[in-house]
Design a protein around this motif. Structure first.
Motif, PDB file in Angstrom:
ATOM      1  N   GLU A 142      48.628  38.148  34.641  1.00 11.88           N
ATOM      2  CA  GLU A 142      49.708  37.866  35.692  1.00 11.88           C
ATOM      3  C   GLU A 142      48.984  38.122  37.072  1.00 11.88           C
ATOM      4  O   GLU A 142      49.221  37.388  38.207  1.00 11.88           O
ATOM      5  CB  GLU A 142      50.670  39.334  35.388  1.00 11.88           C
ATOM      6  N   HIS A 143      48.060  38.812  37.287  1.00 13.19           N
ATOM      7  CA  HIS A 143      47.216  38.656  38.541  1.00 13.19           C
ATOM      8  C   HIS A 143      46.600  37.502  38.664  1.00 13.19           C
ATOM      9  O   HIS A 143      46.710  37.082  39.800  1.00 13.19           O
ATOM     10  CB  HIS A 143      46.041  40.000  38.243  1.00 13.19           C
ATOM     11  N   ILE A 144      45.996  36.802  37.753  1.00  9.12           N
ATOM     12  CA  ILE A 144      45.568  35.594  37.859  1.00  9.12           C
ATOM     13  C   ILE A 144      46.610  34.714  38.279  1.00  9.12           C
ATOM     14  O   ILE A 144      46.240  33.616  39.122  1.00  9.12           O
ATOM     15  CB  ILE A 144      44.776  34.989  36.540  1.00  9.12           C
ATOM     16  N   GLN A 145      47.756  34.643  37.768  1.00 10.79           N
ATOM     17  CA  GLN A 145      48.880  33.460  37.983  1.00 10.79           C
ATOM     18  C   GLN A 145      49.248  33.646  39.444  1.00 10.79           C
ATOM     19  O   GLN A 145      49.406  32.693  40.505  1.00 10.79           O
ATOM     20  CB  GLN A 145      50.130  33.946  37.186  1.00 10.79           C
ATOM     21  N   LYS A 146      49.044  34.927  39.966  1.00 14.50           N
ATOM     22  CA  LYS A 146      49.376  35.073  41.327  1.00 14.50           C
ATOM     23  C   LYS A 146      48.194  34.740  42.411  1.00 14.50           C
ATOM     24  O   LYS A 146      48.358  34.536  43.638  1.00 14.50           O
ATOM     25  CB  LYS A 146      49.497  36.605  41.679  1.00 14.50           C
ATOM     26  N   LYS A 147      47.004  34.601  41.830  1.00 12.40           N
ATOM     27  CA  LYS A 147      45.919  34.260  42.769  1.00 12.40           C
ATOM     28  C   LYS A 147      45.330  32.966  42.157  1.00 12.40           C
ATOM     29  O   LYS A 147      44.061  32.584  42.119  1.00 12.40           O
ATOM     30  CB  LYS A 147      44.986  34.894  42.673  1.00 12.40           C
ATOM     31  N   LYS A 148      45.905  32.034  41.327  1.00 13.95           N
ATOM     32  CA  LYS A 148      45.605  30.955  40.743  1.00 13.95           C
ATOM     33  C   LYS A 148      44.942  30.004  41.321  1.00 13.95           C
ATOM     34  O   LYS A 148      43.703  29.158  40.750  1.00 13.95           O
ATOM     35  CB  LYS A 148      46.554  30.352  39.669  1.00 13.95           C
ATOM     36  N   ASP A 149      44.962  29.749  42.540  1.00  3.74           N
ATOM     37  CA  ASP A 149      44.481  28.900  43.379  1.00  3.74           C
ATOM     38  C   ASP A 149      43.037  29.207  44.076  1.00  3.74           C
ATOM     39  O   ASP A 149      42.346  28.430  44.745  1.00  3.74           O
ATOM     40  CB  ASP A 149      45.452  28.464  44.573  1.00  3.74           C
ATOM     41  N   LEU A 150      42.573  30.456  43.769  1.00  6.88           N
ATOM     42  CA  LEU A 150      41.667  31.099  44.315  1.00  6.88           C
ATOM     43  C   LEU A 150      40.224  30.650  43.496  1.00  6.88           C
ATOM     44  O   LEU A 150      39.230  30.343  44.280  1.00  6.88           O
ATOM     45  CB  LEU A 150      41.550  32.560  44.229  1.00  6.88           C
ATOM     46  N   PHE A 151      40.328  30.276  42.387  1.00  9.81           N
ATOM     47  CA  PHE A 151      39.108  30.155  41.551  1.00  9.81           C
ATOM     48  C   PHE A 151      38.750  28.843  41.559  1.00  9.81           C
ATOM     49  O   PHE A 151      37.403  28.642  41.461  1.00  9.81           O
ATOM     50  CB  PHE A 151      39.580  30.484  40.133  1.00  9.81           C
ATOM     51  N   GLY A 152      39.351  27.767  41.979  1.00  9.51           N
ATOM     52  CA  GLY A 152      38.871  26.346  42.283  1.00  9.51           C
ATOM     53  C   GLY A 152      38.026  25.832  40.788  1.00  9.51           C
ATOM     54  O   GLY A 152      38.800  26.025  39.687  1.00  9.51           O
ATOM     55  N   SER A 153      36.947  25.555  40.891  1.00  7.09           N
ATOM     56  CA  SER A 153      36.206  25.007  39.981  1.00  7.09           C
ATOM     57  C   SER A 153      35.428  26.145  39.048  1.00  7.09           C
ATOM     58  O   SER A 153      34.831  25.609  38.175  1.00  7.09           O
ATOM     59  CB  SER A 153      35.253  24.018  40.278  1.00  7.09           C
ATOM     60  N   PHE A 154      35.474  27.182  39.626  1.00  6.55           N
ATOM     61  CA  PHE A 154      34.881  28.429  38.797  1.00  6.55           C
ATOM     62  C   PHE A 154      35.542  29.186  37.760  1.00  6.55           C
ATOM     63  O   PHE A 154      35.840  30.216  37.723  1.00  6.55           O
ATOM     64  CB  PHE A 154      34.368  29.461  40.109  1.00  6.55           C
ATOM     65  N   ASP A 155      35.917  28.274  36.673  1.00  6.78           N
ATOM     66  CA  ASP A 155      36.317  28.800  35.687  1.00  6.78           C
ATOM     67  C   ASP A 155      35.647  29.898  34.796  1.00  6.78           C
ATOM     68  O   ASP A 155      36.373  30.646  34.260  1.00  6.78           O
ATOM     69  CB  ASP A 155      36.642  27.420  34.632  1.00  6.78           C
ATOM     70  N   ILE A 156      34.206  30.064  34.897  1.00  9.48           N
ATOM     71  CA  ILE A 156      33.414  30.642  34.294  1.00  9.48           C
ATOM     72  C   ILE A 156      33.824  32.424  34.674  1.00  9.48           C
ATOM     73  O   ILE A 156      33.851  33.313  34.288  1.00  9.48           O
ATOM     74  CB  ILE A 156      31.860  30.521  34.508  1.00  9.48           C
ATOM     75  N   ILE A 157      34.137  32.247  36.142  1.00  5.61           N
ATOM     76  CA  ILE A 157      34.710  33.622  36.510  1.00  5.61           C
ATOM     77  C   ILE A 157      35.855  34.068  36.190  1.00  5.61           C
ATOM     78  O   ILE A 157      35.827  35.325  35.715  1.00  5.61           O
ATOM     79  CB  ILE A 157      34.549  33.600  38.357  1.00  5.61           C
ATOM     80  N   LEU A 158      36.668  33.118  35.898  1.00  7.63           N
ATOM     81  CA  LEU A 158      38.142  33.479  35.594  1.00  7.63           C
ATOM     82  C   LEU A 158      38.115  34.027  33.975  1.00  7.63           C
ATOM     83  O   LEU A 158      38.669  34.858  33.644  1.00  7.63           O
ATOM     84  CB  LEU A 158      38.990  32.262  35.712  1.00  7.63           C
ATOM     85  N   SER A 159      37.299  32.955  33.293  1.00  2.87           N
ATOM     86  CA  SER A 159      37.328  33.531  31.797  1.00  2.87           C
ATOM     87  C   SER A 159      36.614  34.803  31.653  1.00  2.87           C
ATOM     88  O   SER A 159      37.014  35.520  30.489  1.00  2.87           O
ATOM     89  CB  SER A 159      36.120  32.361  31.002  1.00  2.87           C
ATOM     90  N   HIS A 160      35.477  35.225  32.396  1.00  3.62           N
ATOM     91  CA  HIS A 160      34.963  36.519  32.102  1.00  3.62           C
ATOM     92  C   HIS A 160      35.861  37.594  32.436  1.00  3.62           C
ATOM     93  O   HIS A 160      35.951  38.680  31.888  1.00  3.62           O
ATOM     94  CB  HIS A 160      33.677  36.603  32.959  1.00  3.62           C
ATOM     95  N   TYR A 161      36.558  37.354  33.634  1.00  2.00           N
ATOM     96  CA  TYR A 161      37.256  38.428  34.143  1.00  2.00           C
ATOM     97  C   TYR A 161      38.581  38.599  33.126  1.00  2.00           C
ATOM     98  O   TYR A 161      38.774  39.864  32.805  1.00  2.00           O
ATOM     99  CB  TYR A 161      38.163  38.061  35.362  1.00  2.00           C
ATOM    100  N   LYS A 162      39.310  37.614  32.374  1.00  2.00           N
ATOM    101  CA  LYS A 162      40.378  37.597  31.530  1.00  2.00           C
ATOM    102  C   LYS A 162      39.712  38.525  29.993  1.00  2.00           C
ATOM    103  O   LYS A 162      40.610  38.941  29.459  1.00  2.00           O
ATOM    104  CB  LYS A 162      40.786  36.550  31.195  1.00  2.00           C
ATOM    105  N   GLU A 163      38.556  38.332  30.162  1.00  2.00           N
ATOM    106  CA  GLU A 163      38.224  38.831  28.536  1.00  2.00           C
ATOM    107  C   GLU A 163      38.133  40.408  28.300  1.00  2.00           C
ATOM    108  O   GLU A 163      38.140  40.918  27.433  1.00  2.00           O
ATOM    109  CB  GLU A 163      36.520  38.034  28.297  1.00  2.00           C
ATOM    110  N   PHE A 164      37.903  41.100  29.438  1.00  2.00           N
ATOM    111  CA  PHE A 164      37.523  42.496  29.451  1.00  2.00           C
ATOM    112  C   PHE A 164      38.584  43.384  29.964  1.00  2.00           C
ATOM    113  O   PHE A 164      38.911  42.981  31.255  1.00  2.00           O
ATOM    114  CB  PHE A 164      36.065  42.834  29.932  1.00  2.00           C
ATOM    115  N   HIS A 165      39.134  44.494  29.226  1.00  2.00           N
ATOM    116  CA  HIS A 165      39.901  45.249  29.974  1.00  2.00           C
ATOM    117  C   HIS A 165      39.126  46.146  30.942  1.00  2.00           C
ATOM    118  O   HIS A 165      38.145  46.517  30.761  1.00  2.00           O
ATOM    119  CB  HIS A 165      40.340  46.374  28.622  1.00  2.00           C
ATOM    120  N   PHE A 166      39.945  46.544  32.015  1.00  2.00           N
ATOM    121  CA  PHE A 166      39.600  47.545  33.211  1.00  2.00           C
ATOM    122  C   PHE A 166      38.394  46.714  34.045  1.00  2.00           C
ATOM    123  O   PHE A 166      38.277  47.367  35.071  1.00  2.00           O
ATOM    124  CB  PHE A 166      39.026  48.560  32.325  1.00  2.00           C
TER     125      PHE A 166
END
Length: 207
Positions: A142-166
């Protein structure tokens, strides 16, 4: 290299430093929170909290959780303070030093949040806002959805963030090795400033 310190923070702020922690001696007279006293009295009367925290001994102890809340409230007086504490590499480093000084058990809080939000990955920042000030909890998705335009082409940052709790939003050495754009920014000396801008937007108060 002018950004050497920031670059080190960029890749290491989430890791234990291994330094020896000096904790001041407690005062002889301790002001006990009424909520803690209520929990202690309830236990004396035989109230069982196991249904809320299962059988994990640490998490079953509501007194410990309330003590951690008291420590955090010495650091954060509002949800805004929490956002500010994590919206730059410098602020993250400083807030983690404050948490060490107050002897905040982040690992215990991580385990507690895992039990509380079983199956959902929650950001440390969003957890503190809910835990301390009853803000509506949001998941990492949900946090990512609210900031979805922030990551641009850096999917690697997004994927890592989603993978781990806390875990907080972060950039690791492995990411830099795998993503040529991040590596180029590091070599040019502007990766830390780029990530600071991302942190400022990601942990802004409009969540």
């Amino acid at each position: 290299m002018t950004n050497e310190f920031n670059t080190r923070d960029l890749m290491e702020y989430g890791l234990p430093t291994g330094t020896i922690q000096i904790v001041p001696q407690p005062k002889k007279i301790i002001d006990v929170d009424p909520e803690i006293l209520a929990v202690m009295n309830a236990r004396l009367q035989g109230v069982d909290y196991s249904e809320y925290y299962e059988e994990d001994e640490n998490l079953s102890n509501q007194l410990i959780i309330q003590q951690e809340k008291r420590k955090l409230r010495k650091i954060f007086s509002s949800s805004s303070d929490i956002c500010t504490g994590f919206n730059s590499l410098k602020n993250i480093r400083e807030i983690k030093e404050e948490m060490k000084f107050e002897d905040v058990d982040r690992e215990l809080l991580k385990k507690y949040s895992e039990k509380l939000y079983a199956g959902e990955h929650i950001d440390e920042v969003d957890f503190y806002k809910s835990f301390l000030f009853n803000d509506n909890i949001i998941t990492k998705d949900e946090h990512i959805q609210k900031k979805k335009d922030l990551f641009g082409s850096f999917d690697i940052i997004l994927s890592h963030y989603k993978e781990f709790h806390f875990d907080l939003l972060s950039i690791t050495r492995e990411m830099i090795q795998m993503d040529s754009k991040l590596a180029t920014m590091l070599n040019k000396g502007n990766l830390a400033s780029f990530f600071d801008e991302m942190l400022l937007e990601f942990y802004g108060e409009n969540i």
